[in-house]
Design a protein around this motif. Sequence first.
Motif, PDB file in Angstrom:
ATOM      1  N   PHE A 360       0.750  -1.134   0.000  1.00  0.00           N
ATOM      2  CA  PHE A 360       0.335   0.019   0.082  1.00  0.00           C
ATOM      3  C   PHE A 360       0.794   1.261   0.106  1.00  0.00           C
ATOM      4  O   PHE A 360       0.342   2.026  -0.578  1.00  0.00           O
ATOM      5  CB  PHE A 360      -0.964   0.230   1.432  1.00  0.00           C
ATOM      6  N   SER A 361       1.690   1.407   1.057  1.00  0.00           N
ATOM      7  CA  SER A 361       2.176   2.406   0.572  1.00  0.00           C
ATOM      8  C   SER A 361       3.334   2.467  -0.825  1.00  0.00           C
ATOM      9  O   SER A 361       3.691   3.538  -0.710  1.00  0.00           O
ATOM     10  CB  SER A 361       4.556   2.188   1.633  1.00  0.00           C
ATOM     11  N   ILE A 362       3.859   1.916  -1.365  1.00  0.00           N
ATOM     12  CA  ILE A 362       4.590   1.783  -2.779  1.00  0.00           C
ATOM     13  C   ILE A 362       3.746   2.384  -3.292  1.00  0.00           C
ATOM     14  O   ILE A 362       3.780   3.414  -4.773  1.00  0.00           O
ATOM     15  CB  ILE A 362       4.532   0.491  -3.107  1.00  0.00           C
ATOM     16  N   LEU A 363       1.956   2.338  -3.676  1.00  0.00           N
ATOM     17  CA  LEU A 363       1.165   2.148  -4.216  1.00  0.00           C
ATOM     18  C   LEU A 363       1.010   4.053  -3.565  1.00  0.00           C
ATOM     19  O   LEU A 363       0.722   4.637  -4.507  1.00  0.00           O
ATOM     20  CB  LEU A 363      -0.772   1.539  -4.601  1.00  0.00           C
ATOM     21  N   ALA A 364       1.206   3.975  -2.529  1.00  0.00           N
ATOM     22  CA  ALA A 364       0.659   5.768  -1.932  1.00  0.00           C
ATOM     23  C   ALA A 364       1.948   6.600  -2.533  1.00  0.00           C
ATOM     24  O   ALA A 364       1.653   7.818  -2.980  1.00  0.00           O
ATOM     25  CB  ALA A 364       0.858   5.426  -0.631  1.00  0.00           C
ATOM     26  N   HIS A 365       2.660   5.788  -3.063  1.00  0.00           N
ATOM     27  CA  HIS A 365       4.187   6.921  -2.521  1.00  0.00           C
ATOM     28  C   HIS A 365       4.123   7.238  -4.648  1.00  0.00           C
ATOM     29  O   HIS A 365       4.178   8.705  -5.196  1.00  0.00           O
ATOM     30  CB  HIS A 365       5.499   5.694  -3.118  1.00  0.00           C
ATOM     31  N   GLU A 366       3.484   6.666  -5.689  1.00  0.00           N
ATOM     32  CA  GLU A 366       3.229   6.921  -6.911  1.00  0.00           C
ATOM     33  C   GLU A 366       1.863   6.871  -7.247  1.00  0.00           C
ATOM     34  O   GLU A 366       1.970   8.188  -8.315  1.00  0.00           O
ATOM     35  CB  GLU A 366       3.157   5.462  -7.206  1.00  0.00           C
ATOM     36  N   GLY A 367       1.630   7.946  -5.985  1.00  0.00           N
ATOM     37  CA  GLY A 367      -0.179   8.737  -5.989  1.00  0.00           C
ATOM     38  C   GLY A 367      -1.429   7.719  -6.992  1.00  0.00           C
ATOM     39  O   GLY A 367      -2.030   8.480  -7.128  1.00  0.00           O
ATOM     40  N   VAL A 368      -1.476   6.492  -5.990  1.00  0.00           N
ATOM     41  CA  VAL A 368      -2.187   5.474  -6.666  1.00  0.00           C
ATOM     42  C   VAL A 368      -2.950   5.412  -5.706  1.00  0.00           C
ATOM     43  O   VAL A 368      -2.545   5.211  -4.571  1.00  0.00           O
ATOM     44  CB  VAL A 368      -1.921   4.094  -7.171  1.00  0.00           C
ATOM     45  N   ASN A 369      -4.790   5.428  -6.284  1.00  0.00           N
ATOM     46  CA  ASN A 369      -5.408   4.904  -4.471  1.00  0.00           C
ATOM     47  C   ASN A 369      -5.725   3.873  -4.934  1.00  0.00           C
ATOM     48  O   ASN A 369      -6.505   3.238  -5.796  1.00  0.00           O
ATOM     49  CB  ASN A 369      -6.673   6.295  -5.465  1.00  0.00           C
ATOM     50  N   ILE A 370      -6.487   2.739  -4.563  1.00  0.00           N
ATOM     51  CA  ILE A 370      -6.539   2.066  -3.584  1.00  0.00           C
ATOM     52  C   ILE A 370      -7.923   1.322  -3.719  1.00  0.00           C
ATOM     53  O   ILE A 370      -8.697   2.653  -2.728  1.00  0.00           O
ATOM     54  CB  ILE A 370      -6.179   0.887  -2.740  1.00  0.00           C
ATOM     55  N   GLU A 371      -8.959   1.413  -4.850  1.00  0.00           N
ATOM     56  CA  GLU A 371      -9.974   0.766  -4.849  1.00  0.00           C
ATOM     57  C   GLU A 371     -11.233   0.034  -4.398  1.00  0.00           C
ATOM     58  O   GLU A 371     -11.694  -0.771  -3.278  1.00  0.00           O
ATOM     59  CB  GLU A 371     -10.635   1.383  -6.026  1.00  0.00           C
ATOM     60  N   ALA A 372     -10.222  -1.533  -3.984  1.00  0.00           N
ATOM     61  CA  ALA A 372     -10.903  -2.471  -3.352  1.00  0.00           C
ATOM     62  C   ALA A 372      -8.922  -3.522  -2.687  1.00  0.00           C
ATOM     63  O   ALA A 372      -8.796  -3.057  -3.909  1.00  0.00           O
ATOM     64  CB  ALA A 372     -12.116  -3.244  -4.635  1.00  0.00           C
ATOM     65  N   ILE A 373      -9.632  -4.432  -2.036  1.00  0.00           N
ATOM     66  CA  ILE A 373      -8.798  -5.133  -1.681  1.00  0.00           C
ATOM     67  C   ILE A 373      -9.116  -6.306  -1.284  1.00  0.00           C
ATOM     68  O   ILE A 373      -9.999  -6.342  -0.984  1.00  0.00           O
ATOM     69  CB  ILE A 373      -8.079  -4.386   0.094  1.00  0.00           C
ATOM     70  N   THR A 374      -8.428  -7.402  -1.644  1.00  0.00           N
ATOM     71  CA  THR A 374      -8.669  -8.728  -1.621  1.00  0.00           C
ATOM     72  C   THR A 374      -7.443  -9.575  -1.996  1.00  0.00           C
ATOM     73  O   THR A 374      -6.051  -9.085  -2.134  1.00  0.00           O
ATOM     74  CB  THR A 374      -9.440  -9.583  -2.777  1.00  0.00           C
ATOM     75  N   THR A 375      -7.643 -10.229  -0.310  1.00  0.00           N
ATOM     76  CA  THR A 375      -6.308 -10.903  -0.276  1.00  0.00           C
ATOM     77  C   THR A 375      -6.115 -12.786  -0.091  1.00  0.00           C
ATOM     78  O   THR A 375      -7.661 -13.569  -0.109  1.00  0.00           O
ATOM     79  CB  THR A 375      -5.580 -10.473   1.584  1.00  0.00           C
TER      80      THR A 375
END
Length: 411
Positions: A360-375
């Motif tokens: 999530f930090s890597i995506l945030a650093h690129e300014g990418v918003n997460i819309e849904a998560i699954t694991t």
Amino acid sequence: MLVVQKYGGTSVRDIERIMNVAKKTVEYKNKDNDIVVVVSAMAGETDRLLNIAHEIAKFPDDREMDVLISTGEQVTSALLAISLKEIGYDAVSVLGYQVRIVTDSSFGKARITDVEKEKIFAELKKGKIVVVPGFQGVDEDGNITTLGRGGSDTTAVALAAGLNADLCEIYTDVDGVYTTDPNICNRARRLDTISYDEMLEMASLGAKVLQTRSVELAKKYNVPILVKSSLVEGIGTLVCKEDMMSMEQVVISGVSYNKNEAKITVVNVPDKPGIAAKIFTALSDANIVVDVIVQNVSRGDFTDITFTIAKTDAKKAYKIMEEVAPGVGAEKVNIDNDIAKISIVGLGMRSHSGIASKMFSILAHEGVNIEAITTSEIKISCVIESKYGELAVRALHKGFGLDAEDVKEEK
Ligand code: ADP
Ligand code: ASP
Ligand code: MG
């Protein structure tokens, strides 16, 4: 040794390539091996056939579509057998209904229920190289069926399992399974080995190098798969049981990318028992497979339910939701086709903490918003805006230390 080799569309795309396959097959045969060769249609042929039918009809008949699209593989089987004979080797093509690769009757996505071995063993015994068209089977009523896009991989693994072969080799246009699609990230690295479970996740999350179903079968029947290039020499990637893996194991083995899904949100549904059941029963009744599901934290008595489905099912799913919405008291239904699902996969997740927060930090650093998560136990997927898909793949690949050091040129 008995080996099943499968050659994909780019490996048989023209006469020159088919002759190349014949030569490779013969090299193997000369080492005293028994060979069964599975071939795909020439690259682009299945699409071409599908397009012709769609020019005639918006919803062409499913049974006739399988009669049509199975022909691509029949052509390459005959051409390969002819090529082998031309260079002095005895070969025979055995079509799906002649082997009897028996499937259920779900045209376009049939599942193999049985592989009869007598005919192939009889031909091998005569010293012949046996050529089998991939992708096609026959149902109990004698109808031709096909196994879903990329299904020749599944034919190969099913034959390897059914014939109890020592190895299943999948020859394609890349020289193995990479940490991510090498056509998207030029820093992708080839893996020497990958476990069935990781490959299963990678395939189902978008890595089309192997059809998901083929990996399921390989795992079930313990068939080792070696993925190699038909054009360049190399050791390839062995897909195998976890305990046969090399020691290169890292926490994350790969990053997958899928832009073939759409997202639907049912807005402001009452937060009470039975609502989700109604929504998802309506979808499963229509044979629509749902992937990611998220239910928001409720705002008082109401919540939103979001899910993703294959883009090809999106219109149908949206229509169904519009019909269901009033009955469950929802305010409205939104659809978004511009999404991508980015996933990281790795057995190491079982024993390491902090992987999700790092993603999530890597995506945030690129300014990418997460819309849904699954694991799952060995993967984390995030749904994001599609325009950030390739950027996210590269950032995660780098962030998790997967980048190759020696990169030739930017693609
Ligand atoms: P074939 O026609 O031989 O079946 P496919 O096109 O189905 O070949 O699969 C090979 C392609 O899979 C590669 O060209 C590559 O772009 C893609 N691919 C996606 N993810 C990966 C991955 N992780 N490793 C290798 N290839 C991948
Ligand atoms: N020819 C089929 C397809 O294009 C099957 C395959 O190539 O595996 O999907
Ligand atoms: Mg394929």
